[in-house]
Design a protein around this motif. Structure first.
Motif, PDB file in Angstrom:
ATOM      1  N   LYS A  35       1.143   7.753 -10.244  1.00  0.00           N
ATOM      2  CA  LYS A  35       1.776   7.421  -8.969  1.00  0.00           C
ATOM      3  C   LYS A  35       1.547   5.951  -8.626  1.00  0.00           C
ATOM      4  N   ARG A  36       0.326   5.489  -8.764  1.00  0.00           N
ATOM      5  CA  ARG A  36       0.026   4.101  -8.419  1.00  0.00           C
ATOM      6  C   ARG A  36       0.689   3.129  -9.396  1.00  0.00           C
ATOM      7  N   ARG A  37       0.770   3.508 -10.648  1.00  0.00           N
ATOM      8  CA  ARG A  37       1.476   2.665 -11.621  1.00  0.00           C
ATOM      9  C   ARG A  37       2.940   2.514 -11.221  1.00  0.00           C
ATOM     10  N   GLU A  38       3.537   3.612 -10.820  1.00  0.00           N
ATOM     11  CA  GLU A  38       4.951   3.605 -10.448  1.00  0.00           C
ATOM     12  C   GLU A  38       5.213   2.611  -9.316  1.00  0.00           C
ATOM     13  N   GLY A  39       4.292   2.517  -8.374  1.00  0.00           N
ATOM     14  CA  GLY A  39       4.462   1.582  -7.271  1.00  0.00           C
ATOM     15  C   GLY A  39       4.120   0.156  -7.631  1.00  0.00           C
ATOM     16  N   PHE A  40       3.249  -0.018  -8.612  1.00  0.00           N
ATOM     17  CA  PHE A  40       2.789  -1.341  -9.008  1.00  0.00           C
ATOM     18  C   PHE A  40       3.789  -2.043  -9.930  1.00  0.00           C
ATOM     19  N   LEU A  41       4.502  -1.285 -10.733  1.00  0.00           N
ATOM     20  CA  LEU A  41       5.360  -1.868 -11.759  1.00  0.00           C
ATOM     21  C   LEU A  41       6.501  -2.737 -11.224  1.00  0.00           C
ATOM     22  N   PRO A  42       7.141  -2.399 -10.076  1.00  0.00           N
ATOM     23  CA  PRO A  42       8.207  -3.292  -9.588  1.00  0.00           C
ATOM     24  C   PRO A  42       7.750  -4.720  -9.352  1.00  0.00           C
ATOM     25  N   LEU A  43       6.516  -4.902  -8.878  1.00  0.00           N
ATOM     26  CA  LEU A  43       5.995  -6.258  -8.698  1.00  0.00           C
ATOM     27  C   LEU A  43       5.916  -6.964 -10.048  1.00  0.00           C
ATOM     28  N   LEU A  44       5.446  -6.266 -11.067  1.00  0.00           N
ATOM     29  CA  LEU A  44       5.355  -6.867 -12.402  1.00  0.00           C
ATOM     30  C   LEU A  44       6.740  -7.219 -12.927  1.00  0.00           C
ATOM     31  N   GLU A  45       7.690  -6.342 -12.702  1.00  0.00           N
ATOM     32  CA  GLU A  45       9.035  -6.571 -13.222  1.00  0.00           C
ATOM     33  C   GLU A  45       9.688  -7.771 -12.555  1.00  0.00           C
ATOM     34  N   PHE A  77       0.834  -1.203   0.000  1.00  0.00           N
ATOM     35  CA  PHE A  77       0.000   0.000   0.000  1.00  0.00           C
ATOM     36  C   PHE A  77       0.867   1.251   0.000  1.00  0.00           C
ATOM     37  N   GLY A  78       1.950   1.213   0.770  1.00  0.00           N
ATOM     38  CA  GLY A  78       2.845   2.367   0.819  1.00  0.00           C
ATOM     39  C   GLY A  78       3.493   2.675  -0.517  1.00  0.00           C
ATOM     40  N   ARG A  79       3.664   1.635  -1.357  1.00  0.00           N
ATOM     41  CA  ARG A  79       4.277   1.853  -2.666  1.00  0.00           C
ATOM     42  C   ARG A  79       3.305   2.434  -3.680  1.00  0.00           C
ATOM     43  N   ILE A  80       2.009   2.141  -3.523  1.00  0.00           N
ATOM     44  CA  ILE A  80       1.064   2.576  -4.555  1.00  0.00           C
ATOM     45  C   ILE A  80       0.119   3.675  -4.099  1.00  0.00           C
ATOM     46  N   ALA A  81       0.078   3.993  -2.790  1.00  0.00           N
ATOM     47  CA  ALA A  81      -0.825   5.038  -2.300  1.00  0.00           C
ATOM     48  C   ALA A  81      -0.138   6.392  -2.359  1.00  0.00           C
ATOM     49  N   PRO A  82      -0.800   7.403  -2.911  1.00  0.00           N
ATOM     50  CA  PRO A  82      -0.180   8.727  -2.993  1.00  0.00           C
ATOM     51  C   PRO A  82      -0.090   9.417  -1.641  1.00  0.00           C
ATOM     52  N   GLU A  83      -0.931   9.026  -0.687  1.00  0.00           N
ATOM     53  CA  GLU A  83      -0.910   9.649   0.628  1.00  0.00           C
ATOM     54  C   GLU A  83      -0.190   8.745   1.625  1.00  0.00           C
ATOM     55  N   ALA A  84       0.344   9.349   2.677  1.00  0.00           N
ATOM     56  CA  ALA A  84       1.052   8.601   3.719  1.00  0.00           C
ATOM     57  C   ALA A  84       0.040   8.080   4.734  1.00  0.00           C
ATOM     58  N   GLU A  85      -0.686   7.029   4.353  1.00  0.00           N
ATOM     59  CA  GLU A  85      -1.685   6.432   5.230  1.00  0.00           C
ATOM     60  C   GLU A  85      -1.230   5.038   5.640  1.00  0.00           C
ATOM     61  N   GLU A  86      -1.742   4.579   6.760  1.00  0.00           N
ATOM     62  CA  GLU A  86      -1.378   3.259   7.259  1.00  0.00           C
ATOM     63  C   GLU A  86      -2.532   2.286   7.041  1.00  0.00           C
ATOM     64  N   LEU A  87      -2.249   1.217   6.314  1.00  0.00           N
ATOM     65  CA  LEU A  87      -3.222   0.151   6.109  1.00  0.00           C
ATOM     66  C   LEU A  87      -3.049  -0.887   7.208  1.00  0.00           C
ATOM     67  N   GLN A  88      -4.134  -1.199   7.888  1.00  0.00           N
ATOM     68  CA  GLN A  88      -4.084  -2.137   9.007  1.00  0.00           C
ATOM     69  C   GLN A  88      -4.992  -3.335   8.740  1.00  0.00           C
ATOM     70  N   LEU A  89      -4.463  -4.530   8.949  1.00  0.00           N
ATOM     71  CA  LEU A  89      -5.222  -5.774   8.855  1.00  0.00           C
ATOM     72  C   LEU A  89      -5.263  -6.414  10.229  1.00  0.00           C
ATOM     73  N   GLU A  90      -6.443  -6.814  10.644  1.00  0.00           N
ATOM     74  CA  GLU A  90      -6.587  -7.457  11.947  1.00  0.00           C
ATOM     75  C   GLU A  90      -7.501  -8.676  11.822  1.00  0.00           C
ATOM     76  N   TYR A  91      -6.995  -9.798  12.274  1.00  0.00           N
ATOM     77  CA  TYR A  91      -7.807 -11.015  12.299  1.00  0.00           C
ATOM     78  C   TYR A  91      -8.741 -10.949  13.496  1.00  0.00           C
TER      79      TYR A  91
END
Length: 362
Positions: A309-319, A206-220
């Motif tokens: 911005k989101r493409r820029e963060g997504f492309l390393p995974l593709l590469e 999320f940090g690589r593809i989100a333009p804002e500095a937000e924190e994504l939280q997952l909780e089981y």
């Protein structure tokens, strides 16, 4: 791992297809409703034995036909031949020319992660969608997880059948309750172990593809808070009234938050889309970490929905997935072809259920 050959007969809008694919990037170009997504669906079907569109096998048969065939050659640790056939009277699944007797022996032969519009349901949909996401990832990484999940669900269904009776047999009910508790505790242990690591990978994505500095939280969030058996005793009267097992792993939730606020309730549509993509990126990273090689990525028109911005963060995974022996299949129209990938692409034209290359047109 890569798909070396794909063979389709009367699948969706493909009457007959035989295509060879090398490792690397494969860009499927064409106008809408020509069959690009159908190709991804066929590959995903071989991987998971289900459609990512959420439809049954009858919907996959070409119009006017009564059966379909999907097959292919997968190169990973060795080379494997997959053959699937479906009709209203027959279902066949073969691996290396031998009938598959147990699904657990088949799953993992072809590992994929799909990115598609349906991914938004991971954020907006019911809890069962997120449970299915966790269960699929655990099935892809823990060999004993699927039989455990199947055993738990069989026990829940049998227990529910007894709870629906006016006077259920108490010994039988206790027996199925014991199996629900035993297998349920094991399921929850697997999920508790997975989610913290998945949360780290999702936040990094999320940090690589989100333009804002937000924190994504997952909780089981398991529905069982303490002792499963004791909690079932406390709700027995309610279960007899409703005729169903009301707590357990089949009611668990994966809570998604941005900066401590519910993604489903407070995030914008753009943020929800970004969270869904981050979850799928985390899935791909987790599979790569578990198996030492990336899964095949199936990307259905996602690039066209991302800003720069989101493409820029997504492309390393593709590469990373497209380099070496990895493989990526991506659908695009000519208008949103991701030019950032440069000359690394194998370009395919999809037109009315026909697949061709610029050098070898139909």
């Amino acid at each position: 791992m890569h798909l070396a050959h794909l063979r389709l007969r009367d699948f969706r809008n493909y009457g007959r297809l035989d295509a060879d694919f090398s490792p690397g990037f494969h860009l499927l170009l064409g106008h809408n409703a020509q069959g690009k997504t159908n190709l991804l669906e066929a590959i995903y079907l071989m991987s998971t034995l289900r459609s990512f569109r959420g439809v049954g096998s009858a919907h996959l048969v070409r119009q006017g036909k009564s059966s379909y065939f999907v097959g292919g050659s997968v190169v990973g640790v060795g080379t494997h031949d997959i053959r699937m056939a479906w009709s209203r009277t027959e279902r066949r699944l073969q691996l290396d020319q031998q009938p598959v007797k147990r699904i657990i022996d088949y799953l993992g032969t072809l590992r994929t992660v799909v990115f598609c519009t349906e991914d938004l349901q991971l954020v907006k949909g019911a809890g069962r969608t997120r449970r299915r996401f966790i269960d699929l990832l655990l099935t892809q990484t823990q060999p004993g997880y699927l039989p455990l999940l199947q055993r738990y669900m069989r026990a829940v269904r049998s227990r529910n059948a007894l709870l629906k009776q006016r006077k259920p047999d108490s010994d039988a009910l206790d027996s199925f309750t014991g199996e629900v508790v035993k297998s349920g505790n094991e399921l929850m242990a697997h999920r508790r172990e997975l989610v913290p690591r998945l949360a780290e990978q999702a936040q990094a994505a999320f940090g690589r593809i989100a333009p804002e500095a937000e924190e994504l939280q997952l909780e089981y969030q398991p529905r069982v808070k303490n002792d499963f058996g004791e909690e079932l005793k406390k709700v027995r009267e309610r279960e007899l009234t409703q005729g169903a097992t009301v707590i357990g792993p089949h009611r668990d939730e994966l809570k998604l938050q941005l900066n401590d606020r519910s993604v489903a309730d407070y995030a914008s549509e753009g943020q929800k889309r970004t969270v869904a993509i981050a979850l799928k990126m985390a899935q791909a990273e987790h599979l790569t970490e578990a198996h030492g090689a990336p899964p095949i990525l199936l990307i259905d028109d996602v690039m066209g929905e991302l800003d720069a911005k989101r493409r820029e963060g997504f492309l390393p995974l593709l590469e990373r997935s497209g380099d070496g022996r990895g493989q990526v299949f991506m659908t695009c129209t000519e208008e949103n072809w991701p030019s950032e990938l440069g000359e690394k692409l194998n370009r395919w034209q999809v037109d009315a259920g026909q697949l061709s290359t610029p050098d070898n047109p139909n």
